[in-house]
Design a protein around this motif. Sequence first.
Motif: not given
Length: 213
Positions: A140-144, A74-76
């Motif tokens: 949130p940075g886990r996605a990239w 989850d992130g913004g």
Amino acid sequence: MREQAGASRKCPREGRPCSRCVASRCSASAASSRRPLDGRATARPVDYLHSYADLVRWARHADLVDAATAVRLDGGDSALRTAVELREAIFQVFSAIGRGDAVPAASLAVVQARYAEAAAAGHLVSRGSGFVWDFDGSAPGRAWWPLAISAVELLTHGPLERVKVCALQTSCIGLFLDTTKNRSRRWCTTEGCCLDAKLERQAARRKAARAAG
């Protein structure tokens, strides 16, 4: 649940192992569905990343995260901007390499900074005869993070001589790794850009024939 980055993966369009990322984990990117940005060279490129949820969906399709991790992330807007900034920096760096131009220092600095962030968040674990990056958590940075790691792996270990820019200059200019034996590949996809280029040539010949006729 932990995930590991660095193992050879099959490119969803080419059906064979993709040795490193180029701009989006592999030239097909966003897995078999779509890239995160299409028509980059056109007047109206289509960007599919409008929210952090879009980023997570793309990361899942590109095999950067597994299903269990995707649900937790989850992130913004800030996290999305960071990911898009990385995407654009990677494109600038590798498109320059593919064209034989000087790599923009500012873009390279972004890639390096995001790599440092990803490396600080992960750790190396033994797999087979080598080591891979292991990530856990739901920041949130886990996605990239795996994307930043892969980009620097390609920069430092190559094969940079196989990085190319799609020859469809009127619309695509996507990046890909030319894995052909004689490095003769010109298009990022055979069923997409190669076909489009063929249709463009046919249309140009018909137009020329009408003008001469």
